[in-house]
Enzyme design. Structure first.
Site, PDB file in Angstrom:
ATOM      1  N   ARG A 181       0.810  -1.217   0.000  1.00  0.00           N
ATOM      2  CA  ARG A 181       0.000   0.000   0.000  1.00  0.00           C
ATOM      3  C   ARG A 181       0.844   1.267   0.000  1.00  0.00           C
ATOM      4  O   ARG A 181       0.475   2.277   0.611  1.00  0.00           O
ATOM      5  CB  ARG A 181      -0.969   0.018   1.185  1.00  0.00           C
ATOM      6  N   SER A 184     -11.240   0.625   3.602  1.00  0.00           N
ATOM      7  CA  SER A 184     -10.509   0.287   4.826  1.00  0.00           C
ATOM      8  C   SER A 184      -9.724   1.507   5.299  1.00  0.00           C
ATOM      9  O   SER A 184      -8.925   2.053   4.549  1.00  0.00           O
ATOM     10  CB  SER A 184      -9.555  -0.874   4.570  1.00  0.00           C
ATOM     11  N   GLU A 194      -4.742   4.202   6.009  1.00  0.00           N
ATOM     12  CA  GLU A 194      -4.531   3.906   4.596  1.00  0.00           C
ATOM     13  C   GLU A 194      -4.776   5.124   3.715  1.00  0.00           C
ATOM     14  O   GLU A 194      -4.020   5.357   2.767  1.00  0.00           O
ATOM     15  CB  GLU A 194      -5.423   2.744   4.150  1.00  0.00           C
TER      16      GLU A 194
END
Length: 350
Positions: free
Chosen positions: A166, A243, A342
């Site tokens: 990520r 998320s 995130e």
């Protein structure tokens, strides 16, 4: 500043940004420049007003502060998608799921596990977007970047991007802006390897096996809908950034210590530098169940997926951040594990 100075890009004053994000929170921009072509985008970035402007595309992975004074925003809305010899080229503002659908329509496999992810094509390399065992680093051929420091644009390779879980070199850069992305896909029409157990089971395939890409897409969309992870205007569980936290990677010793402290198995996966834990499991087992903190809260955890912080219709950014901070601190207190956001936080921090 007029559209003529920006190759025809539309310029608007005093525009609310909340409707341009999937979380539906944010400030009013003093100036919004909408670039519907790469030419307009480059012109806006080269203009004096573009040097410090906030770049906004799909708005699906960003949390904007409630108040940001004198804010100029460049909205990335160039959206052309072309296919040639197994290479899909997408302009940065192209809707990501349209890129996936276009690839499948041309018999190309490799992107189907990433179906249903909201946002734009240009955002995918920034945080190495991934889901269900796949990530864009698996298929990216090259990325065209504009450098706001030099005014130049160049194609760079995956080796230049330093992709990780990520993340990439772009995630914390304020000068590199994605203009286009190319993906090299499977011309034989094979899906990506199905590494994610839940998805493999849904398709009755052994982990690591492959399936028809269209069937994989259908299965992924079904799984995402069940978790409130496919945008649906009436469903407030989808008013989120997906998320909110990444799955943390811990040492083997930390994992063993956690497993000894709790009843039952701890969901975990091997990672190159340790053991990856399921952030959603940590959140729920720290006492933050689906729907926390309750029906009257302006910001709540999704009723379908405890890892999503949602706006129930009248939340502010402050409400969202306060809830995310409570969850993060609770997981830290309970397990000694730090959760990392995130989405990109602009003008606000946890």
């Amino acid at each position: 500043m007029t559209g003529q100075e920006l190759a025809g890009a539309e310029v608007e004053a005093d525009v609310a940004l909340a409707p341009l994000t999937t979380l539906r929170v944010g400030p009013v921009a003093r100036r919004l420049i909408t670039a519907t072509s790469t030419e307009q985008l480059v012109a806006a970035l080269r203009a004096p007003v573009g040097r410090d402007a906030l770049i906004l595309a799909g708005g699906s992975n960003v949390v904007l502060a409630d108040d940001m004074s004198d804010l100029t925003v460049i909205r990335v809305a160039n959206s052309e998608i072309t296919v040639r010899d197994g290479i899909v080229r997408a302009e940065a503002g192209a809707n990501w799921d349209d890129v996936v659908v276009t690839a499948l329509a041309h018999g190309l496999g490799g992107l189907e596990c990433l179906s249903g992810i909201p946002g734009s094509a240009g955002a995918t390399p920034v945080q190495n977007v991934g889901a269900y065992g796949s990530e864009v680093a698996d298929t990216i051929r090259r990325v065209r970047l504009f450098d706001r420091r030099t005014g130049r644009d160049d194609w760079v390779t995956p080796q230049d991007m330093a992709f990780g879980y990520r993340t990439s070199v772009l995630k914390h850069s304020d000068h590199a802006v994605v203009l286009e992305v190319e993906f090299a896909l499977d011309v034989g029409g094979r899906s990506a390897p199905l590494r994610y157990g839940e998805l493999a089971r849904a398709l009755d395939v052994e982990p690591g096996g492959r399936a028809d890409p269209v069937a994989v897409r259908d299965a992924v969309l079904a799984l995402r809908r069940g978790k409130g992870m496919v945008l649906d205007e009436p469903d407030r569980d989808t008013w989120s950034v997906g998320s909110f936290f990444t799955n943390p990677v811990v040492t083997t010793a930390q994992h063993e210590r956690l497993a000894a402290e709790v009843d039952g198995p701890v969901p975990s996966y091997p990672a190159p530098d340790g053991v990856k834990l399921a952030a959603g499991w940590l959140v729920e087992h720290a006492g933050f169940g689906k729907g926390y903190p309750g029906d009257d809260a302006p910001a709540r955890l999704s009723t379908k997926h405890a890892l999503a912080v949602t706006n129930r219709g009248h939340a502010t950014t402050a409400d969202v951040i306060a809830l995310a901070r409570t969850v993060r601190d609770g997981v830290r207190t309970t397990f000694g594990i730090e959760l990392t956001p995130e989405p990109t936080l602009v003008g606000c921090t946890l």
